[in-house]
Scaffold this motif. Structure first.
Motif, PDB file in Angstrom:
ATOM      1  N   ALA A  81     -19.131  25.545  39.944  1.00 57.25           N
ATOM      2  CA  ALA A  81     -19.180  26.654  40.258  1.00 57.25           C
ATOM      3  C   ALA A  81     -17.838  26.629  41.416  1.00 57.25           C
ATOM      4  CB  ALA A  81     -20.398  26.945  41.146  1.00 57.25           C
ATOM      5  N   ARG A  82     -17.934  25.873  41.889  1.00 60.27           N
ATOM      6  CA  ARG A  82     -16.327  25.392  43.128  1.00 60.27           C
ATOM      7  C   ARG A  82     -15.349  26.693  42.282  1.00 60.27           C
ATOM      8  NH1 ARG A  82     -16.545  21.078  46.275  1.00 60.27           N
ATOM      9  NH2 ARG A  82     -17.962  22.111  47.575  1.00 60.27           N
ATOM     10  N   TRP A  83     -14.823  26.056  41.453  1.00 59.73           N
ATOM     11  CA  TRP A  83     -13.214  26.093  40.580  1.00 59.73           C
ATOM     12  C   TRP A  83     -13.518  26.769  39.681  1.00 59.73           C
ATOM     13  CZ3 TRP A  83      -9.311  23.332  42.699  1.00 59.73           C
ATOM     14  CH2 TRP A  83      -9.838  22.011  43.623  1.00 59.73           C
ATOM     15  N   LEU A  84     -14.660  27.542  39.402  1.00 60.27           N
ATOM     16  CA  LEU A  84     -14.348  28.296  38.603  1.00 60.27           C
ATOM     17  C   LEU A  84     -12.935  29.710  38.459  1.00 60.27           C
ATOM     18  CD1 LEU A  84     -16.138  29.547  36.183  1.00 60.27           C
ATOM     19  CD2 LEU A  84     -17.622  31.046  38.021  1.00 60.27           C
ATOM     20  N   PRO A  85     -12.881  30.512  39.718  1.00 60.34           N
ATOM     21  CA  PRO A  85     -11.254  30.011  40.342  1.00 60.34           C
ATOM     22  C   PRO A  85     -10.378  30.621  38.960  1.00 60.34           C
ATOM     23  CG  PRO A  85     -12.576  30.371  42.360  1.00 60.34           C
ATOM     24  CD  PRO A  85     -13.263  29.882  41.550  1.00 60.34           C
ATOM     25  N   VAL A  94     -17.398  23.973  30.556  1.00 50.43           N
ATOM     26  CA  VAL A  94     -18.850  22.807  30.209  1.00 50.43           C
ATOM     27  C   VAL A  94     -19.289  21.582  30.993  1.00 50.43           C
ATOM     28  CG1 VAL A  94     -18.627  19.771  28.461  1.00 50.43           C
ATOM     29  CG2 VAL A  94     -17.263  22.395  27.724  1.00 50.43           C
ATOM     30  N   THR A  95     -20.109  21.721  31.558  1.00 47.63           N
ATOM     31  CA  THR A  95     -20.534  21.214  32.698  1.00 47.63           C
ATOM     32  C   THR A  95     -22.075  20.078  32.676  1.00 47.63           C
ATOM     33  OG1 THR A  95     -21.127  21.518  35.108  1.00 47.63           O
ATOM     34  CG2 THR A  95     -21.669  23.187  33.810  1.00 47.63           C
ATOM     35  N   ASN A  96     -21.880  19.134  33.886  1.00 44.77           N
ATOM     36  CA  ASN A  96     -23.048  18.092  33.590  1.00 44.77           C
ATOM     37  C   ASN A  96     -23.981  19.055  34.773  1.00 44.77           C
ATOM     38  OD1 ASN A  96     -25.149  16.106  34.171  1.00 44.77           O
ATOM     39  ND2 ASN A  96     -23.912  14.989  35.170  1.00 44.77           N
ATOM     40  N   LEU A  97     -25.301  18.932  34.848  1.00 45.41           N
ATOM     41  CA  LEU A  97     -26.453  19.998  35.217  1.00 45.41           C
ATOM     42  C   LEU A  97     -26.368  18.968  36.581  1.00 45.41           C
ATOM     43  CD1 LEU A  97     -29.088  21.206  33.100  1.00 45.41           C
ATOM     44  CD2 LEU A  97     -27.151  22.539  34.391  1.00 45.41           C
ATOM     45  N   GLN A  98     -26.426  17.941  37.031  1.00 47.97           N
ATOM     46  CA  GLN A  98     -26.769  17.151  38.058  1.00 47.97           C
ATOM     47  C   GLN A  98     -25.967  17.589  39.437  1.00 47.97           C
ATOM     48  OE1 GLN A  98     -25.014  13.095  38.145  1.00 47.97           O
ATOM     49  NE2 GLN A  98     -25.633  12.473  39.293  1.00 47.97           N
ATOM     50  N   LEU A 116     -27.073  28.541  39.297  1.00 55.05           N
ATOM     51  CA  LEU A 116     -25.495  27.909  39.771  1.00 55.05           C
ATOM     52  C   LEU A 116     -24.594  28.971  38.148  1.00 55.05           C
ATOM     53  CD1 LEU A 116     -24.739  25.871  42.115  1.00 55.05           C
ATOM     54  CD2 LEU A 116     -24.316  27.948  42.333  1.00 55.05           C
ATOM     55  N   VAL A 117     -25.330  27.716  37.307  1.00 56.43           N
ATOM     56  CA  VAL A 117     -25.709  28.419  35.751  1.00 56.43           C
ATOM     57  C   VAL A 117     -25.105  29.682  34.946  1.00 56.43           C
ATOM     58  CG1 VAL A 117     -25.745  27.583  33.291  1.00 56.43           C
ATOM     59  CG2 VAL A 117     -26.174  25.653  34.370  1.00 56.43           C
ATOM     60  N   GLU A 118     -26.763  30.001  35.582  1.00 52.44           N
ATOM     61  CA  GLU A 118     -26.699  31.625  35.414  1.00 52.44           C
ATOM     62  C   GLU A 118     -25.397  33.068  36.003  1.00 52.44           C
ATOM     63  OE1 GLU A 118     -30.077  35.446  37.012  1.00 52.44           O
ATOM     64  OE2 GLU A 118     -30.630  33.035  36.465  1.00 52.44           O
ATOM     65  N   LYS A 119     -25.236  32.602  37.330  1.00 47.86           N
ATOM     66  CA  LYS A 119     -24.155  33.003  38.521  1.00 47.86           C
ATOM     67  C   LYS A 119     -22.605  33.188  37.624  1.00 47.86           C
ATOM     68  CE  LYS A 119     -26.001  32.660  42.870  1.00 47.86           C
ATOM     69  NZ  LYS A 119     -26.704  32.150  44.285  1.00 47.86           N
ATOM     70  N   ALA A 129     -24.076  23.535  29.349  1.00 48.44           N
ATOM     71  CA  ALA A 129     -24.409  22.460  30.588  1.00 48.44           C
ATOM     72  C   ALA A 129     -26.005  21.752  29.640  1.00 48.44           C
ATOM     73  CB  ALA A 129     -24.981  24.032  32.099  1.00 48.44           C
ATOM     74  N   LEU A 130     -25.860  20.842  30.283  1.00 49.55           N
ATOM     75  CA  LEU A 130     -25.960  19.395  29.679  1.00 49.55           C
ATOM     76  C   LEU A 130     -26.262  18.322  30.538  1.00 49.55           C
ATOM     77  CD1 LEU A 130     -26.591  19.149  26.611  1.00 49.55           C
ATOM     78  CD2 LEU A 130     -23.978  17.273  26.958  1.00 49.55           C
ATOM     79  N   ASP A 131     -28.098  18.422  30.718  1.00 49.63           N
ATOM     80  CA  ASP A 131     -28.375  17.275  31.600  1.00 49.63           C
ATOM     81  C   ASP A 131     -27.749  15.359  30.766  1.00 49.63           C
ATOM     82  OD1 ASP A 131     -29.686  15.126  32.985  1.00 49.63           O
ATOM     83  OD2 ASP A 131     -31.488  15.814  32.524  1.00 49.63           O
ATOM     84  N   CYS A 132     -26.428  15.498  31.027  1.00 46.15           N
ATOM     85  CA  CYS A 132     -25.901  14.303  30.948  1.00 46.15           C
ATOM     86  C   CYS A 132     -25.862  12.932  31.559  1.00 46.15           C
ATOM     87  CB  CYS A 132     -23.797  14.434  31.441  1.00 46.15           C
ATOM     88  SG  CYS A 132     -22.951  16.005  30.514  1.00 46.15           S
ATOM     89  N   LEU A 133     -26.918  13.054  32.684  1.00 41.62           N
ATOM     90  CA  LEU A 133     -26.746  11.546  33.690  1.00 41.62           C
ATOM     91  C   LEU A 133     -28.378  11.351  32.327  1.00 41.62           C
ATOM     92  CD1 LEU A 133     -27.012  10.139  35.536  1.00 41.62           C
ATOM     93  CD2 LEU A 133     -28.524  11.898  36.875  1.00 41.62           C
TER      94      LEU A 133
END
Length: 191
Positions: A81-85, A94-98, A116-119, A129-133
């Motif tokens: 979310a921080r780097w979305l701009p 492509v993000t880890n849900l952790q 955050l995924v919804e936002k 978004a995936l639970d990579c851990l």
């Protein structure tokens, strides 16, 4: 070919440097000019880190400006979310849900943002978004989150799986290779 831009973001100690090296090797093996930036941020102290990977026919600089990233690969949800701009309008996340609490959350000065995924999707981003851990642990080590993410990311490129595996053989120490192959497959094939 127009230069493609990938940002690898996360928190120090999560393996973003290895992931960036693997990406660079895949693109080199694909016959492209590649530039990989150094890791920027507090990589040894759990702070925010970012690496830029750019590939194409001829790449002049490793830097990606705001609105130029084709893909953001994130090891941690808030970092995505921080780097979305930096993501271009039709880019892919492509993000880890952790979730790893940053210092303001740890000290009680702030709370971890919810949904955050919804936002990010509401902001127009395509988000995978995936639970990579969980998948990394299934592969044999929580430290394999980076390779699970690379497996997931591989779905968005036309390189054959064999190209990724050969690059992994060059980058990953032999004693960890089988576990990382499994982590890659789990990330790539997860529904």
């Amino acid at each position: 070919m127009k230069t493609k831009n990938i940002m690898v973001v996360g928190v120090g100690g999560q393996g973003s440097l290895l992931a960036s090296k693997l990406l660079g090797q895949v693109f080199l093996d694909g016959g492209f000019d590649v530039k990989v930036s150094e890791v920027h941020g507090m990589s040894q102290r759990g702070g925010s880190v970012v690496t830029y990977v750019r590939y194409g026919d001829k790449v002049a600089s490793p830097i990606i400006d705001e609105g130029e990233a084709d893909v953001i690969v994130s090891f941690e949800l808030l970092e995505a979310a921080r780097w979305l701009p930096c993501l271009r309008p039709d880019g892919q996340v492509v993000t880890n849900l952790q979730q790893m609490d940053p210092m303001p959350v740890i000290t009680g000065a702030a709370s971890y943002p919810e949904n955050l995924v919804e936002k990010m999707r509401n902001a127009g981003a395509k988000v995978d978004a995936l639970d990579c851990l969980k998948l990394a642990e299934e592969a044999g080590s929580a430290k394999a989150v980076n390779i699970v993410l690379m497996g997931r990311l591989s779905r968005y490129f036309d390189f054959p799986v064999e190209t990724w595996m050969k690059a992994m053989e060059r980058i990953v120490p032999g004693k960890f290779l089988e576990m990382n192959r499994k982590a890659f497959a789990l990330g790539r094939d997860a529904e």
